[in-house]
Scaffold this active site. Structure first.
Site, PDB file in Angstrom:
ATOM      1  NE  ARG A  30      -3.836  -0.075   2.563  1.00 57.15           N
ATOM      2  CZ  ARG A  30      -5.092  -0.476   2.388  1.00 57.15           C
ATOM      3  NH1 ARG A  30      -5.359  -1.756   2.287  1.00 57.15           N
ATOM      4  NH2 ARG A  30      -6.071   0.393   2.326  1.00 57.15           N
ATOM      5  CE1 TYR A  71      -4.526   6.906  -2.883  1.00 62.71           C
ATOM      6  CE2 TYR A  71      -4.710   6.281  -0.568  1.00 62.71           C
ATOM      7  CZ  TYR A  71      -5.182   6.976  -1.665  1.00 62.71           C
ATOM      8  OH  TYR A  71      -6.320   7.763  -1.542  1.00 62.71           O
ATOM      9  CG  PHE A  86     -20.337  -4.970   1.173  1.00 66.49           C
ATOM     10  CD1 PHE A  86     -19.453  -5.934   0.695  1.00 66.49           C
ATOM     11  CD2 PHE A  86     -20.257  -4.607   2.516  1.00 66.49           C
ATOM     12  CE1 PHE A  86     -18.493  -6.515   1.533  1.00 66.49           C
ATOM     13  CE2 PHE A  86     -19.313  -5.181   3.367  1.00 66.49           C
ATOM     14  CZ  PHE A  86     -18.424  -6.134   2.873  1.00 66.49           C
ATOM     15  CD  GLN A 128     -10.991  -7.646   1.184  1.00 64.44           C
ATOM     16  OE1 GLN A 128     -10.370  -6.760   1.756  1.00 64.44           O
ATOM     17  NE2 GLN A 128     -11.035  -7.726  -0.139  1.00 64.44           N
ATOM     18  CE  LYS A 129     -11.291 -16.251   6.296  1.00 63.82           C
ATOM     19  NZ  LYS A 129     -10.465 -17.410   5.982  1.00 63.82           N
TER      20      LYS A 129
HETATM   21  N1  LIG Z   1     -12.924   8.191  -2.095  1.00 69.20           N
HETATM   22  C1  LIG Z   1     -12.262   8.091  -0.952  1.00 69.20           C
HETATM   23  O1  LIG Z   1     -12.720   7.419  -0.034  1.00 69.20           O
HETATM   24  C2  LIG Z   1     -10.964   8.812  -0.747  1.00 69.20           C
HETATM   25  C3  LIG Z   1     -10.389   8.760   0.516  1.00 69.20           C
HETATM   26  C4  LIG Z   1      -9.194   9.435   0.735  1.00 69.20           C
HETATM   27  C5  LIG Z   1      -8.622  10.184  -0.268  1.00 69.20           C
HETATM   28  N2  LIG Z   1      -9.217  10.234  -1.479  1.00 69.20           N
HETATM   29  C6  LIG Z   1      -8.555  11.020  -2.524  1.00 69.20           C
HETATM   30  O2  LIG Z   1      -9.505  11.775  -3.259  1.00 69.20           O
HETATM   31  C7  LIG Z   1      -9.132  11.826  -4.642  1.00 69.20           C
HETATM   32  C8  LIG Z   1     -10.277  11.353  -5.514  1.00 69.20           C
HETATM   33  O3  LIG Z   1     -10.645  10.033  -5.152  1.00 69.20           O
HETATM   34  P1  LIG Z   1     -11.873   9.288  -5.843  1.00 69.20           P
HETATM   35  O4  LIG Z   1     -12.476   8.398  -4.829  1.00 69.20           O
HETATM   36  O5  LIG Z   1     -12.737  10.256  -6.547  1.00 69.20           O
HETATM   37  O6  LIG Z   1     -11.101   8.361  -6.878  1.00 69.20           O
HETATM   38  P2  LIG Z   1     -11.298   8.102  -8.430  1.00 69.20           P
HETATM   39  O7  LIG Z   1     -10.380   6.990  -8.780  1.00 69.20           O
HETATM   40  O8  LIG Z   1     -12.737   7.958  -8.767  1.00 69.20           O
HETATM   41  O9  LIG Z   1     -10.792   9.466  -9.082  1.00 69.20           O
HETATM   42  C9  LIG Z   1      -9.450   9.742  -9.349  1.00 69.20           C
HETATM   43  C10 LIG Z   1      -9.376  10.473 -10.688  1.00 69.20           C
HETATM   44  O10 LIG Z   1      -8.008  10.802 -10.963  1.00 69.20           O
HETATM   45  C11 LIG Z   1      -7.712  10.452 -12.313  1.00 69.20           C
HETATM   46  N3  LIG Z   1      -6.277  10.179 -12.406  1.00 69.20           N
HETATM   47  C12 LIG Z   1      -5.576   9.166 -11.835  1.00 69.20           C
HETATM   48  N4  LIG Z   1      -4.265   9.274 -12.150  1.00 69.20           N
HETATM   49  C13 LIG Z   1      -4.136  10.394 -12.911  1.00 69.20           C
HETATM   50  C14 LIG Z   1      -3.042  11.034 -13.537  1.00 69.20           C
HETATM   51  N5  LIG Z   1      -1.799  10.540 -13.454  1.00 69.20           N
HETATM   52  N6  LIG Z   1      -3.284  12.153 -14.262  1.00 69.20           N
HETATM   53  C15 LIG Z   1      -4.529  12.659 -14.375  1.00 69.20           C
HETATM   54  N7  LIG Z   1      -5.611  12.085 -13.811  1.00 69.20           N
HETATM   55  C16 LIG Z   1      -5.414  10.968 -13.079  1.00 69.20           C
HETATM   56  C17 LIG Z   1      -8.581   9.236 -12.580  1.00 69.20           C
HETATM   57  O11 LIG Z   1      -8.788   8.974 -13.953  1.00 69.20           O
HETATM   58  C18 LIG Z   1      -9.866   9.627 -11.861  1.00 69.20           C
HETATM   59  O12 LIG Z   1     -10.718  10.381 -12.679  1.00 69.20           O
HETATM   60  C19 LIG Z   1      -7.855  11.002  -4.762  1.00 69.20           C
HETATM   61  O13 LIG Z   1      -6.749  11.881  -4.684  1.00 69.20           O
HETATM   62  C20 LIG Z   1      -7.871  10.118  -3.537  1.00 69.20           C
HETATM   63  O14 LIG Z   1      -6.579   9.756  -3.131  1.00 69.20           O
HETATM   64  C21 LIG Z   1     -10.368   9.565  -1.749  1.00 69.20           C
HETATM   65  O1  LIG Z   2     -10.315   6.729   3.173  1.00 70.53           O
HETATM   66  C1  LIG Z   2      -9.142   6.580   2.955  1.00 70.53           C
HETATM   67  O2  LIG Z   2      -8.281   7.263   3.437  1.00 70.53           O
HETATM   68  C2  LIG Z   2      -8.699   5.495   2.003  1.00 70.53           C
HETATM   69  O3  LIG Z   2      -9.679   4.515   2.093  1.00 70.53           O
HETATM   70  C3  LIG Z   2      -9.826   3.560   1.141  1.00 70.53           C
HETATM   71  O4  LIG Z   2      -8.956   2.432   1.450  1.00 70.53           O
HETATM   72  P1  LIG Z   2      -9.643   1.257   2.292  1.00 70.53           P
HETATM   73  O5  LIG Z   2     -10.208   1.766   3.562  1.00 70.53           O
HETATM   74  O6  LIG Z   2      -8.707   0.123   2.400  1.00 70.53           O
HETATM   75  O7  LIG Z   2     -10.864   0.916   1.344  1.00 70.53           O
HETATM   76  P2  LIG Z   2     -11.640  -0.369   0.894  1.00 70.53           P
HETATM   77  O8  LIG Z   2     -10.937  -1.087  -0.199  1.00 70.53           O
HETATM   78  O9  LIG Z   2     -13.020   0.080   0.641  1.00 70.53           O
HETATM   79  O10 LIG Z   2     -11.596  -1.343   2.167  1.00 70.53           O
HETATM   80  C4  LIG Z   2     -12.239  -1.024   3.387  1.00 70.53           C
HETATM   81  C5  LIG Z   2     -12.336  -2.269   4.246  1.00 70.53           C
HETATM   82  O11 LIG Z   2     -13.268  -3.149   3.645  1.00 70.53           O
HETATM   83  C6  LIG Z   2     -12.732  -4.436   3.499  1.00 70.53           C
HETATM   84  N1  LIG Z   2     -13.344  -5.018   2.270  1.00 70.53           N
HETATM   85  C7  LIG Z   2     -13.101  -4.504   1.042  1.00 70.53           C
HETATM   86  C8  LIG Z   2     -13.723  -5.022  -0.053  1.00 70.53           C
HETATM   87  C9  LIG Z   2     -14.596  -6.133   0.092  1.00 70.53           C
HETATM   88  O12 LIG Z   2     -15.186  -6.674  -0.875  1.00 70.53           O
HETATM   89  N2  LIG Z   2     -14.798  -6.611   1.343  1.00 70.53           N
HETATM   90  C10 LIG Z   2     -14.207  -6.092   2.436  1.00 70.53           C
HETATM   91  O13 LIG Z   2     -14.448  -6.574   3.555  1.00 70.53           O
HETATM   92  C11 LIG Z   2     -11.215  -4.251   3.431  1.00 70.53           C
HETATM   93  O14 LIG Z   2     -10.544  -5.394   3.906  1.00 70.53           O
HETATM   94  C12 LIG Z   2     -11.027  -3.055   4.359  1.00 70.53           C
HETATM   95  O15 LIG Z   2     -10.883  -3.521   5.680  1.00 70.53           O
HETATM   96  C13 LIG Z   2      -9.704   4.185  -0.216  1.00 70.53           C
HETATM   97  O16 LIG Z   2      -9.848   3.281  -1.200  1.00 70.53           O
HETATM   98  C14 LIG Z   2      -8.486   5.015  -0.361  1.00 70.53           C
HETATM   99  O17 LIG Z   2      -8.440   5.663  -1.588  1.00 70.53           O
HETATM  100  C15 LIG Z   2      -8.590   6.081   0.649  1.00 70.53           C
HETATM  101  O18 LIG Z   2      -7.501   6.933   0.580  1.00 70.53           O
END
Ligand SMILES: NC(=O)c1ccc[n+]([C@@H]2O[C@H](COP(=O)([O-])OP(=O)(O)OC[C@H]3O[C@@H](n4cnc5c(N)ncnc54)[C@H](O)[C@@H]3O)[C@@H](O)[C@H]2O)c1
Ligand SMILES: O=C(O)[C@H]1O[C@H](OP(=O)(O)OP(=O)(O)OC[C@H]2O[C@@H](n3ccc(=O)[nH]c3=O)[C@H](O)[C@@H]2O)[C@H](O)[C@@H](O)[C@@H]1O
Length: 346
Positions: free
Chosen positions: A173, A176, A222, A235-236
């Site tokens: 991870r 990221y 889900f 996931q466990k």
């Molecule tokens: N959704 C969450 O729970 C979550 C949590 C923490 C942080 N974030 C942050 O928020 C932002 C948006 O997340 P999201 O959930 O909308 O994800 P997402 O994957 O839907 O959106 C990311 C976007 O960035 C674009 N992208 C990726 N790499 C690129 C590059 N090299 N150049 C130009 N565009 C690029 C993708 O095509 C996409 O449109 C991200 O920076 C992510 O790290 C999201």
């Molecule tokens: O909020 C954040 O800061 C980060 O959270 C997520 O990462 P994560 O929490 O690991 O997201 P998921 O893949 O949705 O997993 C969440 C939990 O659900 C569990 N999971 C995931 C998928 C599934 O089918 N079943 C399941 O139990 C995973 O094991 C994990 O414990 C986002 O994907 C990241 O982009 C983001 O930056």
């Protein structure tokens, strides 16, 4: 030990902010503000664009490479004179004249950010450097969407911004979470060294309509599984926790942070905390009571608990989330039903 860092909300830059480029004033229309949204074709980005475009004084430019985003998310704005969409990878420099930059570009779902980890690091490091260089040249304010993953597998619960985290620097991870940590460092170095106006949001798990159906994140998995009548894959061990924020609350928080006076980092998330087993049971109850729940293998370094301390967001931004998980899930279900072509049984 509660935390180990100073609160970094109003760091004084060494220099005053750079003066705006004169080109910045040549707008397409009579707008006051031209805003760049990187990653604006993605899930959070496209909702942010919708909100920014509601204000007729804004022009919005989206730069996206469509790795995980889609033009479809922005279709209502394509052709609108206040809107421009550029196919662009942020690992390359971008020359545009803007007043504000919301820098979201980065794959967010673990399956996508782990797919090409070197590219994920480049996006976080070189991409953020490029956007900071742009901010410096044109004198724009820049907001980075960082993540709760900077806290890694946290040893402090809930997580305040002052906690420095517990991150594996060499794990699967790390591309990221370490990438975002470097991006935060770059933001503060440009702020201190060049006077750039910065904002850092630490986003906690966000969900809502327009998430990719096969995105791999837990809420989208889900809901899609429940609608397809497939077992929900917990996931466990299933006792790991997350706190889920509805996307409209997230967008409101990001805009308040950009418009306010605090650099951050500021946690933006919903403190309601659930185990993954509880989430599966809630989705089952609300969407398809007939579906099974299966325990499956987890991936390495999965954080065991996560919940934001939002004291700062409340005090400094006057922000707190409004949408509860039980109210947000049905809104996302509706969108997934439409896209999967599964209608609700009467
Ligand atoms: N959704 C969450 O729970 C979550 C949590 C923490 C942080 N974030 C942050 O928020 C932002 C948006 O997340 P999201 O959930 O909308 O994800 P997402 O994957 O839907 O959106 C990311 C976007 O960035 C674009 N992208 C990726 N790499 C690129 C590059 N090299 N150049 C130009 N565009 C690029 C993708 O095509 C996409 O449109 C991200 O920076 C992510 O790290 C999201
Ligand atoms: O909020 C954040 O800061 C980060 O959270 C997520 O990462 P994560 O929490 O690991 O997201 P998921 O893949 O949705 O997993 C969440 C939990 O659900 C569990 N999971 C995931 C998928 C599934 O089918 N079943 C399941 O139990 C995973 O094991 C994990 O414990 C986002 O994907 C990241 O982009 C983001 O930056």
């Amino acid at each position: 030990m509660a935390s180990n860092g100073d609160h970094q909300t109003t760091v004084k830059p060494v220099k005053p902010p750079p003066s705006p480029s004169p080109l910045r004033n040549s707008k397409f229309s009579k707008s006051n503000m031209r805003i760049l949204v990187t990653g604006g074709a993605g899930f959070i980005g496209s909702h942010l664009v919708d909100k920014l475009m509601e204000n007729e004084k804004n022009e919005v430019i989206v730069a996206d490479n469509y790795f995980t985003g889609s033009k479809d998310n922005l279709r209502k704005w394509i052709g609108q004179p206040r809107f421009e969409l550029i196919r662009h990878d942020v690992t390359e420099p971008l020359l545009v004249e803007v007043d504000q930059i919301y820098h979201l570009a980065c794959p967010a779902s673990p399956i996508f950010y782990k797919y090409n980890p070197v590219k994920t690091i480049k996006t976080n490091v070189i991409g953020t450097l490029n956007m900071l260089g742009l901010a410096k040249r044109v004198g724009a304010r820049i907001l980075l969407t960082s993540t709760s993953e900077v806290y890694g597998d946290p040893l402090v619960h809930p997580q305040p911004e002052s906690y420095w985290g517990n991150v594996n620097p060499i794990g699967v991870r790390s591309c990221y979470d370490e990438g975002k940590r470097v991006a935060e460092t770059l933001m503060f170095d440009y702020h201190r060294q060049h006077g750039i106006e910065i904002r850092i949001a630490r986003i906690f798990n966000t969900y809502g309509p327009r998430m990719n159906i096969d995105d791999g994140r837990v809420v989208s998995n889900f809901i899609a599984q429940a609608l397809r009548g497939e077992p929900l894959t917990v996931q466990k061990p299933g006792t790991q926790t997350r706190s889920f924020c509805y996307v409209s609350d997230m967008v409101d928080g990001l805009i308040r942070l950009m418009e306010g006076e605090n650099t951050g980092p500021i946690n933006i998330g919903n403190p309601g905390e659930f185990t993954m087993t509880e989430l599966a049971e809630t989705v089952k109850e609300l969407i398809n009571p007939g579906v099974e729940i299966n325990m499956v293998e987890n991936t390495p370094d999965d954080p065991r608990q996560r919940k934001p301390d939002i004291t700062k967001a409340k005090a400094l931004l006057g922000w707190e989330p409004k949408v509860k998980l039980r109210d947000g899930l049905p809104l996302m279900e509706e969108d997934f039903r439409l896209r999967l072509g599964v209608s609700k049984k009467k």
